[in-house]
Design an enzyme around this catalytic site. Structure first.
Site, PDB file in Angstrom:
ATOM      1  N   PHE A 190       0.852  -1.191   0.000  1.00 48.09           N
ATOM      2  CA  PHE A 190       0.000   0.000   0.000  1.00 48.09           C
ATOM      3  C   PHE A 190       0.887   1.239   0.000  1.00 48.09           C
ATOM      4  CE2 PHE A 190      -2.163   3.273   2.656  1.00 48.09           C
ATOM      5  CZ  PHE A 190      -3.139   3.611   1.728  1.00 48.09           C
ATOM      6  N   GLU A 231      -0.045   3.387  10.338  1.00 49.30           N
ATOM      7  CA  GLU A 231      -1.510   3.187  10.290  1.00 49.30           C
ATOM      8  C   GLU A 231      -2.243   4.229  11.138  1.00 49.30           C
ATOM      9  OE1 GLU A 231      -2.450   1.229   8.098  1.00 49.30           O
ATOM     10  OE2 GLU A 231      -0.672  -0.002   7.840  1.00 49.30           O
ATOM     11  N   GLU A 265       4.463   9.954   1.345  1.00 45.00           N
ATOM     12  CA  GLU A 265       5.458  10.583   0.470  1.00 45.00           C
ATOM     13  C   GLU A 265       6.445  11.322   1.364  1.00 45.00           C
ATOM     14  OE1 GLU A 265       2.925  13.050  -1.935  1.00 45.00           O
ATOM     15  OE2 GLU A 265       2.020  11.319  -2.952  1.00 45.00           O
TER      16      GLU A 265
HETATM   17  C1  LIG Z   1       8.567   1.185   9.288  1.00 34.81           C
HETATM   18  C2  LIG Z   1       7.544   2.018   8.553  1.00 34.81           C
HETATM   19  C3  LIG Z   1       6.735   1.407   7.597  1.00 34.81           C
HETATM   20  C4  LIG Z   1       5.825   2.179   6.862  1.00 34.81           C
HETATM   21  N1  LIG Z   1       5.072   1.575   5.875  1.00 34.81           N
HETATM   22  C5  LIG Z   1       4.255   2.343   5.100  1.00 34.81           C
HETATM   23  C6  LIG Z   1       3.519   1.760   4.017  1.00 34.81           C
HETATM   24  O1  LIG Z   1       3.563   0.555   3.786  1.00 34.81           O
HETATM   25  N2  LIG Z   1       2.754   2.578   3.229  1.00 34.81           N
HETATM   26  C7  LIG Z   1       2.657   3.918   3.471  1.00 34.81           C
HETATM   27  O2  LIG Z   1       1.940   4.608   2.716  1.00 34.81           O
HETATM   28  N3  LIG Z   1       3.331   4.493   4.499  1.00 34.81           N
HETATM   29  C8  LIG Z   1       4.121   3.746   5.313  1.00 34.81           C
HETATM   30  N4  LIG Z   1       4.819   4.314   6.350  1.00 34.81           N
HETATM   31  C9  LIG Z   1       4.682   5.748   6.609  1.00 34.81           C
HETATM   32  C10 LIG Z   1       3.722   6.013   7.768  1.00 34.81           C
HETATM   33  O3  LIG Z   1       2.416   5.708   7.384  1.00 34.81           O
HETATM   34  C11 LIG Z   1       3.879   7.470   8.158  1.00 34.81           C
HETATM   35  O4  LIG Z   1       5.161   7.606   8.739  1.00 34.81           O
HETATM   36  C12 LIG Z   1       2.816   7.934   9.155  1.00 34.81           C
HETATM   37  O5  LIG Z   1       1.560   8.038   8.513  1.00 34.81           O
HETATM   38  C13 LIG Z   1       3.168   9.313   9.745  1.00 34.81           C
HETATM   39  O6  LIG Z   1       3.434  10.194   8.706  1.00 34.81           O
HETATM   40  P1  LIG Z   1       4.780  11.041   8.679  1.00 34.81           P
HETATM   41  O7  LIG Z   1       5.927  10.142   8.963  1.00 34.81           O
HETATM   42  O8  LIG Z   1       4.803  11.801   7.400  1.00 34.81           O
HETATM   43  O9  LIG Z   1       4.654  12.038   9.882  1.00 34.81           O
HETATM   44  P2  LIG Z   1       3.866  13.446   9.873  1.00 34.81           P
HETATM   45  O10 LIG Z   1       2.512  13.271   9.311  1.00 34.81           O
HETATM   46  O11 LIG Z   1       4.729  14.482   9.281  1.00 34.81           O
HETATM   47  O12 LIG Z   1       3.742  13.712  11.429  1.00 34.81           O
HETATM   48  C14 LIG Z   1       4.914  13.921  12.227  1.00 34.81           C
HETATM   49  C15 LIG Z   1       4.517  13.877  13.704  1.00 34.81           C
HETATM   50  O13 LIG Z   1       3.598  14.927  13.962  1.00 34.81           O
HETATM   51  C16 LIG Z   1       2.407  14.378  14.525  1.00 34.81           C
HETATM   52  N5  LIG Z   1       1.283  15.149  14.010  1.00 34.81           N
HETATM   53  C17 LIG Z   1       0.929  15.342  12.716  1.00 34.81           C
HETATM   54  N6  LIG Z   1      -0.170  16.099  12.626  1.00 34.81           N
HETATM   55  C18 LIG Z   1      -0.545  16.393  13.908  1.00 34.81           C
HETATM   56  C19 LIG Z   1      -1.628  17.123  14.510  1.00 34.81           C
HETATM   57  N7  LIG Z   1      -2.589  17.668  13.745  1.00 34.81           N
HETATM   58  N8  LIG Z   1      -1.675  17.206  15.849  1.00 34.81           N
HETATM   59  C20 LIG Z   1      -0.735  16.632  16.629  1.00 34.81           C
HETATM   60  N9  LIG Z   1       0.302  15.918  16.141  1.00 34.81           N
HETATM   61  C21 LIG Z   1       0.393  15.794  14.797  1.00 34.81           C
HETATM   62  C22 LIG Z   1       2.343  12.943  14.069  1.00 34.81           C
HETATM   63  O14 LIG Z   1       1.592  12.140  14.950  1.00 34.81           O
HETATM   64  C23 LIG Z   1       3.811  12.577  14.084  1.00 34.81           C
HETATM   65  O15 LIG Z   1       4.173  12.210  15.399  1.00 34.81           O
HETATM   66  C24 LIG Z   1       5.708   3.564   7.122  1.00 34.81           C
HETATM   67  C25 LIG Z   1       6.502   4.159   8.118  1.00 34.81           C
HETATM   68  C26 LIG Z   1       7.410   3.392   8.822  1.00 34.81           C
HETATM   69  C27 LIG Z   1       8.245   4.060   9.878  1.00 34.81           C
END
Ligand SMILES: Cc1cc2nc3c(=O)[nH]c(=O)nc-3n(C[C@H](O)[C@H](O)[C@H](O)COP(=O)(O)OP(=O)(O)OC[C@H]3O[C@@H](n4cnc5c(N)ncnc54)[C@H](O)[C@@H]3O)c2cc1C
Length: 372
Positions: A118, A355, A122
């Site tokens: 999935f 997730e 980005e």
């Molecule tokens: C090992 C691993 C496997 C993964 N596998 C997949 C995959 O298979 N497919 C896929 O699509 N993605 C995948 N991901 C990505 C993952 O889904 C994202 O890392 C996750 O959704 C968080 O997004 P971000 O890292 O961009 O953090 P951001 O969205 O930039 O957020 C950064 C931090 O700020 C916090 N935050 C953001 N908005 C708010 C708010 N409004 N209020 C308070 N706090 C907030 C978040 O909780 C987080 O702690 C994977 C990530 C990892 C580490």
């Protein structure tokens, strides 16, 4: 192999311990899950867990699927991530796919002949899923996709990707084959946890996709595809977190029964007993939240989505705490690769990010509560 009943669960637990748990530290060191292990999981019907029998799947109900995720999470976070992303795509096709899409993709996903991943995240977008930067334009009877997906679990080995992008201001999901000439895959290594999950960056460059590879509709793609995926992924990860925490508890019980300090077994120190009591009680609470989510899902109750959100939030936080306590109880051994605790500790941190992060769950739970 069905998870129903204690006997079958014991069989599945023993199978996963032998095929996965015993080797999970090595998978992490190698940063890959061997193909032979994936084949064994497929053979056992685990990869077809969310596919109806008519398409060759094992069609587990919510409880059976939850228990399978718990047992897989007990053995390895990376293998849980393989099961999660593969099942996410399969269950979304089951829910929103057309008859011909189901005929085409479900049998190979059920048998493990095709693996799926999935791709939403980005470099600049994760939680804020509606703002994906990947652009999809319509051209004749095709879609043309441009963008780069990051952190895609099992992206190195997937045959099919569910790609999320923006089409004329609407978020939609397309199934794109890995051998599409417009798609390229670059491995990502050395993550903190889920080290064997074979993450990749997926680049789509003028990637031409047939219109019949659209999943759900253009108008409701976000609610259908992203909503369905996140709900399913949370359920799987919540149960997997219970398994991870239970693995930490079992290891800690064994260790504190055999290790002595100050002339006593660790288990006889009251401070240690307090740690064990909290680990066991909170993990049971997480398990009960997961069971509540499973019960509501099985009954088709709309409350199943929020019950799943709460279960994921609590179970992931608990997994982090329990894994940290288990490392503490194992002292230096807990920090070494001779025991599984360091791996569980790293994987538990990931559980609170993927997730839907802990903060995203908190926002959803609070909004739901105020909405009454
Ligand atoms: C090992 C691993 C496997 C993964 N596998 C997949 C995959 O298979 N497919 C896929 O699509 N993605 C995948 N991901 C990505 C993952 O889904 C994202 O890392 C996750 O959704 C968080 O997004 P971000 O890292 O961009 O953090 P951001 O969205 O930039 O957020 C950064 C931090 O700020 C916090 N935050 C953001 N908005 C708010 C708010 N409004 N209020 C308070 N706090 C907030 C978040 O909780 C987080 O702690 C994977 C990530 C990892 C580490």
């Amino acid at each position: 192999m069905i998870a129903s009943g204690p006997h079958r669960r014991d069989e599945l637990r023993a199978f996963l311990a032998a095929t996965v748990g015993k080797h999970a530290n090595q998978f992490d060191l190698d940063q890959r899950i061997p193909r032979s292990v994936i084949a064994q999981l497929a053979e056992a019907g685990i990869l077809g867990a969310q596919v109806p029998r008519q398409f060759g799947g094992t069609e587990y109900d919510a409880f059976d699927f939850g228990h399978v995720c718990e047992l897989v999470g007990y053995a390895s976070g990376s293998v849980l991530s393989l099961l999660t992303v593969h099942s996410i795509v399969a269950s979304t096709i089951v829910r929103w796919g057309s008859a011909s899409q189901k005929e085409r993709w479900l049998p190979p996903l059920a048998s493990g002949a095709s693996l799926s991943a999935f791709a939403l995240s980005e470099a600049d977008v994760g939680s804020d899923a509606r703002n994906v930067g990947t652009r999809i334009r319509r051209e004749g009877d095709t879609f043309v996709v441009n963008g780069t997906k990051k952190w895609i679990s099992c992206g190195q080995i997937a045959d099919l990707f569910l790609i999320v992008g923006n089409c004329d201001g609407r978020v939609i999901g397309l199934i794109v084959e890995a051998d599409n000439p417009g798609l390229s895959i670059a491995p990502i290594s050395d993550m903190l946890g889920f080290k064997a999950a074979m993450l990749a960056e997926i680049t789509l460059d003028e990637c031409v996709v047939a219109q019949d590879q659209l999943l759900g509709s253009v108008d409701f793609g976000y609610a259908q595809v992203v909503g369905s995926v996140l709900d399913h992924g949370r359920f799987s990860i919540a149960w997997g977190c219970v398994g991870l925490a239970q693995a930490c508890i079992d290891a800690s019980l064994n260790y504190t029964e055999t290790r002595q300090t100050f002339g006593q077994y660790l288990k006889d120190h009251q401070l240690v007993q307090k740690m064990i009591a909290d680990m066991v009680t909170n993990t049971q609470a997480a398990r009960l939240l997961c069971e509540d989510a499973a019960r509501k899902r099985a009954a088709g109750d709309h409350g199943g989505i929020m019950a799943t959100t709460m279960a994921k939030y609590f179970a992931a936080r608990n997994a982090e705490t329990v894994a940290a306590e288990a490392v503490q109880l194992h002292g230096a051994n807990g920090c070494s690769n001779d025991y599984p605790l360091a791996r569980h500790y790293r994987d538990a941190k990931i559980m609170s990010i993927i997730e839907g992060s802990a903060q995203m769950q908190q926002i959803l739970i609070a909004q739901h509560s105020y909405g009454r």
